[in-house]
Design a protein around this motif. Structure first.
Motif, PDB file in Angstrom:
ATOM      1  N   ALA A   1      -4.935  30.347  -2.433  1.00  0.00           N
ATOM      2  CA  ALA A   1      -4.601  31.136  -3.613  1.00  0.00           C
ATOM      3  C   ALA A   1      -5.874  31.729  -4.203  1.00  0.00           C
ATOM      4  O   ALA A   1      -6.930  31.077  -4.188  1.00  0.00           O
ATOM      5  CB  ALA A   1      -3.897  30.263  -4.650  1.00  0.00           C
ATOM      6  N   PRO A   2      -5.822  32.952  -4.711  1.00  0.00           N
ATOM      7  CA  PRO A   2      -7.027  33.583  -5.272  1.00  0.00           C
ATOM      8  C   PRO A   2      -7.640  32.773  -6.418  1.00  0.00           C
ATOM      9  O   PRO A   2      -8.849  32.751  -6.593  1.00  0.00           O
ATOM     10  CB  PRO A   2      -6.529  34.938  -5.780  1.00  0.00           C
TER      11      PRO A   2
ATOM     12  N   GLY B   1      11.916  32.245   5.948  1.00  0.00           N
ATOM     13  CA  GLY B   1      13.372  32.432   5.906  1.00  0.00           C
ATOM     14  C   GLY B   1      13.858  32.512   4.470  1.00  0.00           C
ATOM     15  O   GLY B   1      13.659  33.513   3.778  1.00  0.00           O
ATOM     16  N   PRO B   2      14.465  31.431   3.998  1.00  0.00           N
ATOM     17  CA  PRO B   2      14.970  31.412   2.622  1.00  0.00           C
ATOM     18  C   PRO B   2      13.832  31.604   1.621  1.00  0.00           C
ATOM     19  O   PRO B   2      12.670  31.352   1.936  1.00  0.00           O
ATOM     20  CB  PRO B   2      15.571  30.012   2.482  1.00  0.00           C
ATOM     21  N   SER B   3      14.168  32.031   0.440  1.00  0.00           N
ATOM     22  CA  SER B   3      13.171  32.287  -0.594  1.00  0.00           C
ATOM     23  C   SER B   3      12.706  30.966  -1.213  1.00  0.00           C
ATOM     24  O   SER B   3      13.229  30.517  -2.236  1.00  0.00           O
ATOM     25  CB  SER B   3      13.762  33.206  -1.660  1.00  0.00           C
ATOM     26  N   ILE B   4      11.709  30.340  -0.573  1.00  0.00           N
ATOM     27  CA  ILE B   4      11.150  29.080  -1.055  1.00  0.00           C
ATOM     28  C   ILE B   4       9.648  29.272  -1.176  1.00  0.00           C
ATOM     29  O   ILE B   4       8.991  29.763  -0.266  1.00  0.00           O
ATOM     30  CB  ILE B   4      11.458  27.915  -0.098  1.00  0.00           C
ATOM     31  N   PHE B   5       9.096  28.860  -2.305  1.00  0.00           N
ATOM     32  CA  PHE B   5       7.682  29.040  -2.607  1.00  0.00           C
ATOM     33  C   PHE B   5       7.187  27.805  -3.339  1.00  0.00           C
ATOM     34  O   PHE B   5       7.898  27.242  -4.174  1.00  0.00           O
ATOM     35  CB  PHE B   5       7.529  30.276  -3.513  1.00  0.00           C
ATOM     36  N   THR B   6       5.983  27.351  -3.035  1.00  0.00           N
ATOM     37  CA  THR B   6       5.380  26.253  -3.775  1.00  0.00           C
ATOM     38  C   THR B   6       3.870  26.382  -3.749  1.00  0.00           C
ATOM     39  O   THR B   6       3.320  27.152  -2.959  1.00  0.00           O
ATOM     40  CB  THR B   6       5.829  24.869  -3.218  1.00  0.00           C
ATOM     41  N   GLU B   7       3.210  25.632  -4.620  1.00  0.00           N
ATOM     42  CA  GLU B   7       1.762  25.643  -4.742  1.00  0.00           C
ATOM     43  C   GLU B   7       1.241  24.220  -4.770  1.00  0.00           C
ATOM     44  O   GLU B   7       1.948  23.307  -5.185  1.00  0.00           O
ATOM     45  CB  GLU B   7       1.332  26.323  -6.046  1.00  0.00           C
ATOM     46  N   ALA B   8      -0.018  24.036  -4.376  1.00  0.00           N
ATOM     47  CA  ALA B   8      -0.683  22.744  -4.457  1.00  0.00           C
ATOM     48  C   ALA B   8      -2.170  22.962  -4.683  1.00  0.00           C
ATOM     49  O   ALA B   8      -2.725  23.978  -4.265  1.00  0.00           O
ATOM     50  CB  ALA B   8      -0.455  21.939  -3.188  1.00  0.00           C
ATOM     51  N   ASP B   9      -2.793  21.995  -5.326  1.00  0.00           N
ATOM     52  CA  ASP B   9      -4.229  22.091  -5.574  1.00  0.00           C
ATOM     53  C   ASP B   9      -5.042  21.800  -4.320  1.00  0.00           C
ATOM     54  O   ASP B   9      -6.133  22.331  -4.146  1.00  0.00           O
ATOM     55  CB  ASP B   9      -4.648  21.132  -6.686  1.00  0.00           C
TER      56      ASP B   9
END
Length: 68
Positions: free
Chosen positions: A11-12, A22-30
């Motif tokens: 991530a910037p 596929g399906p609209s799935i998004f997540t973030e992690a440090d």
């Protein structure tokens, strides 16, 4: 669906983002260490009980700019 693929990028603002192809799935992690847990949680939230794919692949993409 038996398999789900996520594209993982830095991530910037720091950390990492993972987006499903596929399906609209998004997540973030440090960190990369916590990313698989975050992806599992996101997949479980998206699918009904017993309908989640058996395999989730994390495809790491790293962009590098070089001078020529």
């Amino acid at each position: 669906m038996t398999e789900l693929i996520f594209i993982v990028e830095e991530a910037p603002e720091g950390g990492f983002v993972a987006r499903s192809l596929g399906p609209s799935i998004f997540t973030e992690a440090d960190t990369l260490a916590e990313l698989p847990t975050k992806v599992r949680d996101a997949v479980r939230c998206h699918f009904e009980e017993g309908a989640a794919p058996k395999v989730v692949r994390l495809h790491h993409v790293r962009e590098e700019v070089i001078a020529v």
